[in-house]
Design an enzyme around this catalytic site. Structure first.
Site, PDB file in Angstrom:
ATOM      1  N   ASP A  64       0.804  -1.219   0.000  1.00 47.07           N
ATOM      2  CA  ASP A  64       0.000   0.000   0.000  1.00 47.07           C
ATOM      3  C   ASP A  64       0.835   1.267   0.000  1.00 47.07           C
ATOM      4  OD1 ASP A  64      -2.178  -1.763   0.187  1.00 47.07           O
ATOM      5  OD2 ASP A  64      -2.025  -1.785   2.371  1.00 47.07           O
ATOM      6  N   ALA A  72      -4.060  -7.863  -3.809  1.00 49.30           N
ATOM      7  CA  ALA A  72      -3.595  -6.499  -4.063  1.00 49.30           C
ATOM      8  C   ALA A  72      -4.782  -5.555  -4.197  1.00 49.30           C
ATOM      9  CB  ALA A  72      -2.778  -6.463  -5.351  1.00 49.30           C
ATOM     10  N   HIS A  86      -4.858  -1.663  -5.605  1.00 48.62           N
ATOM     11  CA  HIS A  86      -4.092  -0.507  -6.083  1.00 48.62           C
ATOM     12  C   HIS A  86      -5.055   0.619  -6.452  1.00 48.62           C
ATOM     13  CE1 HIS A  86      -0.460  -3.255  -7.223  1.00 48.62           C
ATOM     14  NE2 HIS A  86      -0.798  -3.328  -5.951  1.00 48.62           N
ATOM     15  N   ARG A  90      -9.803  -3.283   6.123  1.00 48.75           N
ATOM     16  CA  ARG A  90      -9.268  -3.337   7.487  1.00 48.75           C
ATOM     17  C   ARG A  90      -8.465  -2.073   7.797  1.00 48.75           C
ATOM     18  NH1 ARG A  90      -5.979  -8.926   7.446  1.00 48.75           N
ATOM     19  NH2 ARG A  90      -5.588  -8.251   5.317  1.00 48.75           N
ATOM     20  N   PRO A  91      -8.559  -1.557   9.060  1.00 52.89           N
ATOM     21  CA  PRO A  91      -7.695  -0.416   9.402  1.00 52.89           C
ATOM     22  C   PRO A  91      -6.243  -0.879   9.317  1.00 52.89           C
ATOM     23  CG  PRO A  91      -9.089  -1.051  11.290  1.00 52.89           C
ATOM     24  CD  PRO A  91      -9.398  -1.998  10.171  1.00 52.89           C
ATOM     25  N   ARG A  92      -5.397  -0.066   8.704  1.00 52.56           N
ATOM     26  CA  ARG A  92      -3.989  -0.457   8.614  1.00 52.56           C
ATOM     27  C   ARG A  92      -3.258  -0.042   9.881  1.00 52.56           C
ATOM     28  NH1 ARG A  92      -3.681   2.182   2.732  1.00 52.56           N
ATOM     29  NH2 ARG A  92      -4.642   0.527   1.517  1.00 52.56           N
TER      30      ARG A  92
HETATM   31  P1  GDP Z   1      -0.847   0.335  -3.488  1.00 47.66           P
HETATM   32  O1  GDP Z   1      -1.410  -0.960  -3.012  1.00 47.66           O
HETATM   33  O2  GDP Z   1       0.649   0.410  -3.280  1.00 47.66           O
HETATM   34  O3  GDP Z   1      -1.216   0.669  -4.898  1.00 47.66           O
HETATM   35  O4  GDP Z   1      -1.461   1.452  -2.552  1.00 47.66           O
HETATM   36  P2  GDP Z   1      -3.013   1.594  -2.101  1.00 47.66           P
HETATM   37  O5  GDP Z   1      -3.775   2.151  -3.235  1.00 47.66           O
HETATM   38  O6  GDP Z   1      -3.492   0.355  -1.469  1.00 47.66           O
HETATM   39  O7  GDP Z   1      -2.872   2.623  -0.919  1.00 47.66           O
HETATM   40  C1  GDP Z   1      -2.321   3.888  -1.105  1.00 47.66           C
HETATM   41  C2  GDP Z   1      -3.363   4.934  -0.679  1.00 47.66           C
HETATM   42  O8  GDP Z   1      -2.758   6.186  -0.599  1.00 47.66           O
HETATM   43  C3  GDP Z   1      -4.495   5.082  -1.661  1.00 47.66           C
HETATM   44  O9  GDP Z   1      -5.656   5.449  -0.968  1.00 47.66           O
HETATM   45  C4  GDP Z   1      -4.012   6.220  -2.559  1.00 47.66           C
HETATM   46  O10 GDP Z   1      -5.092   6.938  -3.166  1.00 47.66           O
HETATM   47  C5  GDP Z   1      -3.325   7.081  -1.546  1.00 47.66           C
HETATM   48  N1  GDP Z   1      -2.184   7.856  -2.030  1.00 47.66           N
HETATM   49  C6  GDP Z   1      -1.217   7.522  -2.919  1.00 47.66           C
HETATM   50  N2  GDP Z   1      -0.267   8.476  -2.959  1.00 47.66           N
HETATM   51  C7  GDP Z   1      -0.642   9.435  -2.095  1.00 47.66           C
HETATM   52  C8  GDP Z   1      -0.061  10.666  -1.648  1.00 47.66           C
HETATM   53  O11 GDP Z   1       1.016  11.066  -2.071  1.00 47.66           O
HETATM   54  N3  GDP Z   1      -0.765  11.364  -0.704  1.00 47.66           N
HETATM   55  C9  GDP Z   1      -1.946  10.939  -0.193  1.00 47.66           C
HETATM   56  N4  GDP Z   1      -2.539  11.660   0.727  1.00 47.66           N
HETATM   57  N5  GDP Z   1      -2.517   9.792  -0.578  1.00 47.66           N
HETATM   58  C10 GDP Z   1      -1.865   9.045  -1.500  1.00 47.66           C
HETATM   59  P1  IMO Z   2      -0.900  -4.198  -2.257  1.00 44.67           P
HETATM   60  O1  IMO Z   2      -0.514  -4.680  -3.641  1.00 44.67           O
HETATM   61  C1  IMO Z   2      -0.919  -4.819   2.054  1.00 44.67           C
HETATM   62  C2  IMO Z   2      -0.728  -8.975   3.460  1.00 44.67           C
HETATM   63  C3  IMO Z   2      -2.002  -9.430   4.153  1.00 44.67           C
HETATM   64  C4  IMO Z   2      -1.426 -10.460   5.112  1.00 44.67           C
HETATM   65  C5  IMO Z   2      -0.322 -11.105   4.291  1.00 44.67           C
HETATM   66  C6  IMO Z   2      -0.721 -12.400   3.609  1.00 44.67           C
HETATM   67  O2  IMO Z   2      -2.215  -3.528  -2.224  1.00 44.67           O
HETATM   68  O3  IMO Z   2       0.206  -3.413  -1.641  1.00 44.67           O
HETATM   69  P2  IMO Z   2      -2.367 -13.020   1.622  1.00 44.67           P
HETATM   70  O4  IMO Z   2      -3.832 -12.777   1.456  1.00 44.67           O
HETATM   71  O5  IMO Z   2      -1.525 -12.464   0.542  1.00 44.67           O
HETATM   72  O6  IMO Z   2      -2.065 -14.466   1.888  1.00 44.67           O
HETATM   73  O7  IMO Z   2      -1.995 -12.254   2.980  1.00 44.67           O
HETATM   74  O8  IMO Z   2       0.043 -10.159   3.302  1.00 44.67           O
HETATM   75  N1  IMO Z   2      -0.929  -8.400   2.110  1.00 44.67           N
HETATM   76  C7  IMO Z   2      -0.950  -7.098   1.843  1.00 44.67           C
HETATM   77  N2  IMO Z   2      -0.865  -6.027   2.659  1.00 44.67           N
HETATM   78  N3  IMO Z   2      -1.011  -4.634   0.737  1.00 44.67           N
HETATM   79  C8  IMO Z   2      -1.071  -5.691  -0.102  1.00 44.67           C
HETATM   80  O9  IMO Z   2      -1.084  -5.571  -1.443  1.00 44.67           O
HETATM   81  C9  IMO Z   2      -1.070  -6.993   0.449  1.00 44.67           C
HETATM   82  N4  IMO Z   2      -1.129  -8.233  -0.072  1.00 44.67           N
HETATM   83  C10 IMO Z   2      -1.038  -9.082   0.949  1.00 44.67           C
HETATM   84  O10 IMO Z   2      -2.617  -8.365   4.825  1.00 44.67           O
HETATM   85  O11 IMO Z   2      -0.829  -9.834   6.206  1.00 44.67           O
HETATM   86 MG    MG Z   3      -2.903  -1.658  -1.720  1.00 37.25          MG
END
Ligand code: GDP
Ligand code: IMO
Ligand code: MG
Length: 444
Positions: free
Chosen positions: A21, A47, A49, A321-323
């Site tokens: 994330d 994932a 994204h 889930r809350p991170r």
């Molecule tokens: P990913 O799994 O790595 O693609 O990341 P996620 O999308 O799960 O989580 C990143 C979160 O941060 C998302 O809600 C994005 O919209 C947000 N986000 C990404 N870059 C920025 C940033 O520079 N600032 C803020 N405030 N939010 C961001």
């Molecule tokens: P993105 O691509 C955050 C974590 C799960 C759990 C562990 C194993 O959005 O960054 P799984 O379901 O893969 O067997 O779970 O890995 N996990 C992630 N945490 N971002 C992710 O993907 C994740 N993919 C798996 O929360 O702790």
């Molecule tokens: Mg993510």
């Protein structure tokens, strides 16, 4: 800010340097304009994204984040585990919002299929582990996303109980395999305490052959497709799912996912040799977050942590889930940059740190025997014994979402970024100052 066009055909990898994330989706979307083909090589619907463009928010799970950019080819490589129902839902959701999803999406015929029993196994194993009397380290439950990821990869390694996307296109063969698999799986699920009817191979074969039929136009030999693109001088953008500290070999085992999510997973997960990867962009948040169980030395349980969670909207894109959140762990990021061979870094969510008097960055660990350690410990038991040693930084109050470039950042924010750059010995070429595509400071 849009990145400048590249002078030659450059293949780029985008990988998470923390526990996921980090904002990979947003960065991939932004870099898509410089590339022709966007490729997922690992993970599955675990994932989540996020891409935000002009007030519209998209959550991608299986489909590469390049899909929002018309005219690009998006590839789900052989290293991905595909839940066909989830994939079709995601395709439909995007189409309903006007995004073109057709010939521009290819799925490897060798990608493994997540079956309903994999999701049942995943949940049942987690329940079982959570319920077992725990030792001093606590429960062994991983806190998975319950998307069937671990059991599907386990079948891939086991071999004879696995199903690949190509198998869905041959109904008789699929049926044969499912007859054997269902007998075995029904017994295993019963042993795990799952009280369902025995699995029905006929119903499963009919359902998954129909799903295969729907996806048939997209399923292909992606290895040849990718090498064909390379031969034509097209550029590839590899989109890592999950992140380096969740890598099955190099993460905080056993609290990891089941694939090689570092850049090391690209060759096996796509069939493209590592020599074709010219730049590796590591993505890190300006702080740290983690979902699920496992050690997290810099975790904050106080008001600062709560503020970071709310400001950063730190709730899972996949599970809601809350991170868990905490200060930046530079020992961990430095380790991931080393494993991934990062050539540059994007630091996201810097805006979330606005408004704090003091910021802390972990630069080494204190171990239980009193020693100081500046190496990461990619073993959950060892890492659980580490407490962070911090360096303090002055915060800033100015909102930074609308700053035009890096030079316009408040002095203390610039100092924070410079410190990370020096510690990692890598250039920070992108800085995230807000969630939208345009909230990114790009240079070099
Ligand atoms: P990913 O799994 O790595 O693609 O990341 P996620 O999308 O799960 O989580 C990143 C979160 O941060 C998302 O809600 C994005 O919209 C947000 N986000 C990404 N870059 C920025 C940033 O520079 N600032 C803020 N405030 N939010 C961001
Ligand atoms: P993105 O691509 C955050 C974590 C799960 C759990 C562990 C194993 O959005 O960054 P799984 O379901 O893969 O067997 O779970 O890995 N996990 C992630 N945490 N971002 C992710 O993907 C994740 N993919 C798996 O929360 O702790
Ligand atoms: Mg993510």
């Amino acid at each position: 800010m849009t990145p400048a066009p590249l002078s030659r055909s450059t293949n780029t990898a985008v990988v998470g340097l923390q526990w996921g994330d980090e904002g990979k989706g947003k960065i991939v979307d932004l870099l898509t304009s410089q590339h022709d083909v966007i490729v997922r090589y690992n993970g599955g619907a675990n994932a989540g994204h996020t891409v935000e463009v002009g007030g519209e928010r998209y959550a991608l799970h299986l489909i590469p984040s390049g899909i929002l950019n018309p005219g690009k080819l998006n590839v789900i490589g052989n290293g991905v585990v595909v839940d066909p129902e989830k994939l079709l839902e995601e395709m439909d959701r995007l189409r309903a919002r006007g995004v073109c999803v057709g010939d521009n999406l290819k799925v490897s015929d060798r990608a493994h299929v997540v079956m309903p029993y994999h999701k049942e196994q995943d949940a049942a194993l987690e329940e079982f582990l959570a319920g077992v009397a725990s030792d001093e380290r606590g429960s062994l439950a991983i806190g998975t996303t319950r998307r069937g990821i671990g059991p599907t990869y386990a079948d891939k390694i086991q071999r004879s109980t696995a199903i690949r996307m190509g198998d869905l296109l041959d109904g008789a063969h699929l049926h044969d395999r499912l007859r054997v698999i269902c007998r075995l799986r029904s017994a295993e699920l019963k042993a795990l305490g799952v009280n369902t009817e025995p699995l029905d191979p006929d119903a499963l074969a009919t359902k998954f052959a129909a799903l295969g039929e729907q996806l048939k136009p997209n399923v292909t030999d992606t290895v040849y497709a990718l090498h064909g693109a390379l031969a034509q001088g097209k550029s590839l953008l590899f989109e890592g799912a999950n992140a380096c500290l969740l890598d099955i070999d190099h993460g905080t085992y056993p609290f990891v996912t089941s694939s090689n999510c570092s850049s090391l997973g690209i060759p096996p997960g796509t069939g493209v040799p590592g020599a074709h990867i010219h730049r590796i962009l590591g993505i890190m948040k300006a702080y740290t977050s983690r979902v699920g169980a496992g050690p997290f030395p810099t975790e904050l349980h106080d008001e600062t942590g709560r503020l970071i969670r709310e400001r950063g909207r730190e709730y899972g894109t996949t599970t809601g889930r809350p991170r868990r959140v905490g200060w930046l762990d530079l020992v961990a990021v430095k380790y991931s940059a080393m494993i991934c061979g990062a050539t540059a870094v994007a630091c996201t969510l810097l805006d979330v740190l606005t408004g704090f008097d003091e910021l802390k960055v972990c630069t080494s660990y204190r171990m239980r025997d009193g020693s100081e350690n500046d190496r990461f410990l990619p073993d959950a038991r060892m890492l659980a014994q580490a407490t962070p040693i911090y360096r303090s930084f002055l915060g800033w109050d100015e909102e930074i979402r609308d700053v035009a470039d890096r030079a316009s950042l408040p002095a203390n924010a610039a100092r924070y970024i410079e410190f990370i750059e020096e510690a990692l010995n890598l250039p920070i070429t992108m800085i995230g100052v807000g969630p939208d595509r345009r909230h990114t400071l790009v240079h070099a």
